[in-house]
Scaffold this motif. Structure first.
Motif, PDB file in Angstrom:
ATOM      1  N   VAL A 183      37.977 -13.009 -46.090  1.00 44.20           N
ATOM      2  CA  VAL A 183      36.845 -12.635 -46.719  1.00 44.20           C
ATOM      3  C   VAL A 183      37.318 -10.604 -47.272  1.00 44.20           C
ATOM      4  O   VAL A 183      37.662 -10.267 -46.353  1.00 44.20           O
TER       5      VAL A 183
ATOM      6  N   ARG B  83      32.206 -13.462 -48.718  1.00 43.54           N
ATOM      7  CA  ARG B  83      31.574 -12.819 -47.642  1.00 43.54           C
ATOM      8  C   ARG B  83      29.858 -13.249 -48.127  1.00 43.54           C
ATOM      9  O   ARG B  83      29.754 -13.562 -46.605  1.00 43.54           O
TER      10      ARG B  83
ATOM     11  N   ILE C 188      29.537 -16.744 -45.988  1.00 43.11           N
ATOM     12  CA  ILE C 188      29.772 -17.308 -44.505  1.00 43.11           C
ATOM     13  C   ILE C 188      28.576 -17.692 -43.443  1.00 43.11           C
ATOM     14  O   ILE C 188      29.145 -18.332 -42.381  1.00 43.11           O
TER      15      ILE C 188
ATOM     16  N   ILE D 118      36.331 -16.108 -38.726  1.00 45.34           N
ATOM     17  CA  ILE D 118      36.518 -14.922 -40.028  1.00 45.34           C
ATOM     18  C   ILE D 118      37.200 -13.595 -40.154  1.00 45.34           C
ATOM     19  O   ILE D 118      37.157 -12.868 -39.016  1.00 45.34           O
TER      20      ILE D 118
ATOM     21  N   HIS E 224      38.190 -10.021 -42.160  1.00 45.45           N
ATOM     22  CA  HIS E 224      37.791  -9.561 -43.470  1.00 45.45           C
ATOM     23  C   HIS E 224      38.420  -8.766 -43.522  1.00 45.45           C
ATOM     24  O   HIS E 224      39.162  -7.026 -43.234  1.00 45.45           O
TER      25      HIS E 224
ATOM     26  N   THR F 180      39.938  -4.756 -45.551  1.00 44.43           N
ATOM     27  CA  THR F 180      39.294  -4.071 -46.411  1.00 44.43           C
ATOM     28  C   THR F 180      40.662  -3.112 -46.843  1.00 44.43           C
ATOM     29  O   THR F 180      41.822  -2.675 -46.474  1.00 44.43           O
TER      30      THR F 180
ATOM     31  N   LEU G 205      28.038  -7.580 -44.094  1.00 45.49           N
ATOM     32  CA  LEU G 205      28.842  -9.014 -43.826  1.00 45.49           C
ATOM     33  C   LEU G 205      27.723 -10.085 -43.076  1.00 45.49           C
ATOM     34  O   LEU G 205      26.478  -8.891 -42.643  1.00 45.49           O
ATOM     35  N   HIS G 206      27.595 -11.267 -42.926  1.00 44.14           N
ATOM     36  CA  HIS G 206      26.754 -11.702 -42.187  1.00 44.14           C
ATOM     37  C   HIS G 206      27.019 -11.172 -40.802  1.00 44.14           C
ATOM     38  O   HIS G 206      27.991 -10.984 -39.906  1.00 44.14           O
TER      39      HIS G 206
ATOM     40  N   VAL H 136      34.266 -10.334 -35.819  1.00 43.70           N
ATOM     41  CA  VAL H 136      34.880 -10.733 -37.275  1.00 43.70           C
ATOM     42  C   VAL H 136      36.469 -10.211 -37.126  1.00 43.70           C
ATOM     43  O   VAL H 136      36.443  -9.233 -35.955  1.00 43.70           O
TER      44      VAL H 136
ATOM     45  N   GLU I  89      39.115  -7.541 -38.069  1.00 44.41           N
ATOM     46  CA  GLU I  89      38.903  -6.576 -39.175  1.00 44.41           C
ATOM     47  C   GLU I  89      40.761  -6.336 -39.485  1.00 44.41           C
ATOM     48  O   GLU I  89      41.274  -5.920 -38.615  1.00 44.41           O
TER      49      GLU I  89
END
Ligand SMILES: Nc1ncnc2c1ncn2[C@@H]1O[C@H](COP(=O)(O)OP(=O)(O)OP(=O)(O)O)[C@@H](O)[C@H]1O
Ligand SMILES: O=P(O)(O)OC[C@H]1O[C@H](OP(=O)(O)O)[C@H](O)[C@@H]1O
Length: 172
Positions: free
Chosen positions: A7, A93, A96, A108, A110, A112, A144-145, A150, A152
């Motif tokens: 995501v 996102r 999730i 998950i 993520h 960025t 995010l949830h 997560v 990153e």
């Protein structure tokens, strides 16, 4: 099977890093989504469906996961989650919580990048109109949830560096 839900905001480079990871490791499976967008729009390999087809398939129970975003509907067919393979999924996102409920072992990832970089990339890609790009940028900072771990990954340098970071995360 490990399921990776990748995501991050529109333009951050999910498709770019996913296609790089698949090219480097063909044992990975990139789940092909059904999207209510014409295939001629390009981008990741996806199945372009009409809204009526999407609704019919949803009602038939074809999708393991589905969500709406950017005025489009996205579905992940059960057949795109082959047992015994590590699966990469270009997620949302906003989906999730739903995805974790369906797949408790979900990992998950993520991705960025700074918002001005997202803007530059979306303009450069040219798939959306300026208005659509603005709407996507408004969602860029969506949280995010909250309660889940997560992984990153910053895609803030070259695509090659981003792909290397993703592969490292998948191998960890
Ligand atoms: N590290 C990078 N450096 C420069 N350009 C990049 C980098 N990563 C991706 N791009 C470019 O940015 C644009 C957006 O990337 P991509 O389509 O992969 O994003 P995305 O996260 O999948 O977006 P969306 O959610 O809208 O599908 C593309 O034109 C891509 O080539
Ligand atoms: O902003 P959020 O909800 O995280 O993501 C929304 C959706 O937008 C992107 O799809 P695309 O750019 O239309 O292919 C993502 O892949 C995701 O499905």
């Amino acid at each position: 099977m490990r399921l990776f839900f990748v995501v991050g905001p529109s333009g951050v480079g999910k498709d770019t890093l996913l296609s790089g990871a698949i090219a480097a490791d063909p044992a990975l499976h990139w789940a092909r989504r059904a999207i209510t967008r014409p295939e001629s729009a390009g981008g990741e390999p996806f199945e372009g469906v009409t809204e009526a087809e999407f609704s019919n398939r949803l009602a038939r129970g074809d999708f393991a996961l589905h969500w709406d975003a950017h005025g489009l509907s996205y579905g992940v067919p059960h057949t795109e989650l082959p047992l015994g393979r590590d699966v990469l999924l270009n997620g949302s996102r906003a989906a999730i919580a739903q995805a974790l409920a369906a797949f408790p072992g979900l990992r998950i990832i993520h991705i960025t990048a700074p918002v001005p970089v997202l803007a530059e990339r979306l303009l450069g890609r040219g798939r959306e109109s300026r208005d659509q790009i603005e709407a996507r940028l408004i969602r860029a900072d969506q949280p995010l949830h909250a309660a889940v771990p997560v992984i990153e990954i910053a895609n803030d340098t070259t695509p090659e560096a981003g792909v290397a970071r993703l592969l490292q995360a998948l191998r960890a």
